[in-house]
Structures are given as structure tokens and as C-alpha cells.
Design an enzyme around this catalytic site. Structure first.
Site, mmCIF file in Angstrom:
data_model
loop_
_atom_site.group_PDB
_atom_site.id
_atom_site.type_symbol
_atom_site.label_atom_id
_atom_site.label_comp_id
_atom_site.label_asym_id
_atom_site.label_seq_id
_atom_site.Cartn_x
_atom_site.Cartn_y
_atom_site.Cartn_z
ATOM 1 N N GLN A 144 -5.100 -3.606 -2.655
ATOM 2 C CA GLN A 144 -4.574 -2.529 -3.492
ATOM 3 C C GLN A 144 -4.504 -2.887 -4.972
ATOM 4 O OE1 GLN A 144 -4.101 0.487 -2.636
ATOM 5 N NE2 GLN A 144 -4.055 0.363 -0.409
ATOM 6 N N CYS A 195 -1.137 6.894 10.584
ATOM 7 C CA CYS A 195 -1.869 6.082 11.549
ATOM 8 C C CYS A 195 -3.278 6.628 11.703
ATOM 9 C CB CYS A 195 -1.142 6.051 12.894
ATOM 10 S SG CYS A 195 -1.033 7.647 13.704
ATOM 11 N N SER A 201 -11.326 -5.115 -0.654
ATOM 12 C CA SER A 201 -11.999 -4.006 0.023
ATOM 13 C C SER A 201 -12.703 -3.138 -1.004
ATOM 14 C CB SER A 201 -10.989 -3.174 0.814
ATOM 15 O OG SER A 201 -11.615 -2.066 1.426
ATOM 16 N N ALA A 202 -13.953 -2.782 -0.722
ATOM 17 C CA ALA A 202 -14.766 -2.022 -1.677
ATOM 18 C C ALA A 202 -14.206 -0.637 -1.940
ATOM 19 C CB ALA A 202 -16.203 -1.928 -1.176
ATOM 20 N N HIS A 203 -13.811 0.079 -0.886
ATOM 21 C CA HIS A 203 -13.483 1.486 -1.077
ATOM 22 C C HIS A 203 -12.129 1.707 -1.749
ATOM 23 C CE1 HIS A 203 -10.571 2.521 2.266
ATOM 24 N NE2 HIS A 203 -10.970 1.334 2.679
ATOM 25 N N ASN A 237 0.806 -1.220 0.000
ATOM 26 C CA ASN A 237 0.000 0.000 0.000
ATOM 27 C C ASN A 237 0.838 1.268 0.000
ATOM 28 O OD1 ASN A 237 0.376 -1.299 2.713
ATOM 29 N ND2 ASN A 237 -0.257 0.723 3.427
#
Length: 388
Positions: free
Chosen positions: A182, A329, A202-204, A154
Site C-alpha cells: 500500500q 472478502c 504489488s503492481a496493481h 490497507n
């Protein structure tokens, strides 16, 4: 500044919601019905849910029956990374081997005892050391292992040799999971071609809504330690009423990514090359991390010696450009990247790491804006350096 004038270059954090996914989500919100109910409204919700499951499965060439919907990638990773994860007909794992550059939800989100977890080293380019992995698995005589290696980092965008890691893992009786959140939309992703036992999505990250993710298994019959217990939703693996609107939006985004992958890969490669050229032209001293390894076409992690990430992020933001640091973070503070630490990058350079990640809505004008702001930032840095 008008948001229309801004350049959003933080797709690896979250991609803008696609218009088609938003429409699908709103349509699902407007309909009543629990997908576990047997009446007409419930059956309609179930049909929408299963249609989305089929789209997500098709995105990674999986069996729809092996897709388990979750609240996001972090939950999907935690669901898989537990001693109870087992291939059909086999026992669970006693040891977890994870890449040293994994997302924190893998490094800190597993459910193994601390003394049962080891990190697979990275080389200077950010690539996992598969020779170390094979040697370690060979030494685990009589102890079953679970390996987790992300498909693409990522932060650096480095694409890991997951298919080869899967071959090594299976040759030693281990199972393997990959956090692939990713990768879709940027490179081809196939659970079959990779040969992994489980994959997280992951959708977003692909232009779907936040709040939906999936753990995709290679087939039915795997053992899992359930995280959320209660009803029998998601074939008993994940209790709780499914978030049908978010999942429907996920399915819409997955369909778009699959249908437009080839053209989008070429477009992102062209944009990525343009952004990389801008970095090198406007900041000749910049270091691009992972430059010697295969990388996602949309991601550039770079640092300019003497430029601190906190200062640069504020300057970029004021100039209308949204970037991120190497690692942000949950509190929003900037801290040094554990990925760059694992790569052996000098701490003083790592502390200045900036991540640029573009995506489906990025246009050439955003390259120009980024280059202009970087040029101004670099000019101020040089002036300060000469005055010091």
C-alpha cells in the site's frame, strides 16, 4: 451513469491501470519470446524482464538481483512467510509473529503451524505494540522468530513503525518481513532505510496490471521455501514462465511512481485533507479510525454511528461514488473489520466502517461528488433517526 461521471475512490483495492503501463504491457504482448529461451526473441523478452526488475528495485532502493517476481502480493507474502525463510548463513524460523491488523493473505497465507503463530497487538490508534514485540522476542529463548509487520494498513492507512520493529527483531536474532504493497507512491519506501529482510510489492496497487507482484530481499543469499517448483525461473525461487507483459507493466508503473513521488505526495495530502474535511462537515458525528497515528495521505476509514456499511455502499454506488467497506472478502460480502476488532472498536461502530482511498487520477471534482452524496446519505439517516 456514465463512468466518466463517477468518482472511483477505491485505490487501496486496485488502482486504475496507468496509460504508460498499459502501453508497455500491450507492446510486450505483441512480441513473441520466452524469457528463458536463448534465441533472439527470448533474449529480447529477457531484456524487457530485467529492465522491469531494475525499475521495481529502484522504487524501493533494492538490488535488482534480490527481486523475485510473483503473481501478486499474496503469493509474495506466502513465499516469505514459511519456516525456511532465513537470513544468509542462518537457520530458519520456528515462530511467526504477525501484526494483528495484517492483510488476510498474511494472517491466513503463511506456512507455519497454527500453534507457532502469534499476533502482535494493536493500540486504539491501530499501531503495533512494539513493547509487546520486544518482550515476546526476549522470551523466545533459543527459538528463532520471523516477524511480519505491514508498512501501511490497507484499511486504516496507519503507517507502522517498521524500522523500529526491524531494529528490535534483529537485536533478538529474528528476521523481519514487511507487506509494503500500500505504501509506494504515497510515502517514501526504502528497504535499506527500513532495515527489513524482505518486502512485498504489488503492481496493481501502483497503477500497474493485476497479476504481477514481487518479493524483494535485502540482499542475495537468503533461504526460502519455494512455493512453485519446476524450472529454474527467478533464480530457482519461483518456477513457471514469467508473465513478461504484466511484469513490464509493473516496471513502467514503478518508474512513474518513483519519478513523481514528491509532487504526488503533496497532491495526495491536499486531496486527503479535502476528503477528511468533507467527512467532518457533512457527517459531524463520523469517527475517523487511526486519526491519532501517522497515516497514508490517501486513506480515510470512517464510520457514522447508526449508518450500516451495506446500506451506505449501495447509496454511494448509486450516487456515482465507488468506496469499500472496512473489509471486503473475496465473495464481495461486507463483514466487520478484523483490524477494527484488534483496535478495540465497538462492534456496532465497526460494522459501519467505510474506506475512501484516492490516487494518482483523483481530481478535485471527485471530492465535490463524494461530499454531495455523503450529505444526502447523512440527511436520510438523520430523518430516519428522528422518525424512529
Amino acid at each position: 451513469m456514465d463512468t466518466a461521471e463517477r468518482a472511483y475512490l477505491d485505490y487501496n483495492a486496485t488502482a486504475p491501470l496507468r496509460e504508460e503501463a498499459a502501453r508497455a504491457l500491450v507492446h510486450a504482448l505483441e512480441r513473441v519470446g520466452n524469457a528463458s529461451s536463448v534465441h533472439a526473441e527470448g533474449r529480447a523478452a529477457r531484456a524487457a524482464l530485467e529492465a522491469a526488475r531494475a525499475e521495481v528495485a529502484a522504487l524501493v532502493e533494492a538490488d535488482p538481483a534480490a527481486v523475485i517476481f510473483t503473481s501478486g502480493g499474496s503469493e509474495a507474502n506466502a513465499l516469505a512467510l514459511a519456516p525456511g525463510f532465513a537470513r544468509p548463513g542462518e537457520a530458519g524460523a520456528e515462530v511467526l509473529l504477525v501484526g494483528a491488523g495484517e492483510h488476510p493473505c498474511v494472517l491466513d497465507g503463511h506456512r507455519f503451524p497454527a500453534d507457532a503463530v502469534e499476533r502482535i497487538p494493536l493500540d486504539a490508534h491501530g499501531v503495533a505494540d512494539l513493547a509487546w514485540l520486544e518482550a515476546r522476542l526476549s522470551a523466545l529463548t533459543g527459538r528463532r522468530a520471523l516477524v511480519s509487520l505491514q508498512l501501511a494498513n490497507n484499511e486504516t492507512g496507519v503507517v507502522q513503525p517498521v524500522a523500529e520493529a526491524a531494529r528490535i527483531a534483529h537485536a533478538h536474532g529474528a528476521s523481519i518481513h514487511t507487506d509494503a504493497v500500500q505504501a509506494p507512491g504515497k510515502i517514501p519506501v526504502s528497504i535499506r532505510a527500513l532495515g527489513v529482510d524482505a518486502m512485498t510489492l504489488s503492481a496493481h496497487k501502483i497503477g500497474g496490471p493485476q497479476g504481477a507482484g514481487a518479493l524483494v530481499l535485502a540482499s542475495e543469499g537468503y533461504g526460502l521455501d519455494r512455493l512453485v517448483r519446476g524450472g529454474g525461473q527467478e533464480r530457482g525461487f519461483r518456477a513457471g514462465t514469467e508473465n513478461v507483459p504484466a511484469i513490464v507493466g509493473f516496471g513502467a508503473a514503478a518508474r512513474l511512481v518513483r519519478e513523481h513521488l514528491d509532487g504526488e505526495r503533496e497532491r495526495l495530502a491536499r486531496l486527503g485533507a479535502a476528503f477528511a474535511a468533507a467527512v467532518r462537515e457533512k457527517a459531524p458525528e463520523a469517527v475517523v479510525f487511526g486519526d491519532g497515528a501517522p497515516r497514508l495521505p490517501n486513506t480515510i476509514l470512517f464510520a457514522v454511528p447508526g449508518l450500516r456499511a451495506e446500506t451506505a455502499l449501495i447509496a454511494f454506488d448509486l450516487g456515482g461514488v465507488a468506496l469499500s467497506s472496512g473489509s471486503a472478502c473475496s465473495s464481495g460480502k461486507v463483514k466487520r473489520s478484523h483490524v477494527l476488532d484488534a483496535m478495540g472498536v465497538d462492534p456496532s461502530l465497526a460494522e459501519g466502517a467505510l474506506r475512501l482511498s484516492c490516487g494518482y487520477a483523483t481530481r478535485d471534482a471527485e471530492v465535490i461528488r463524494f461530499a454531495s452524496v455523503l450529505e444526502n446519505i447523512e440527511a436520510r439517516r438523520v430523518r430516519r433517526s428522528r422518525a424512529a
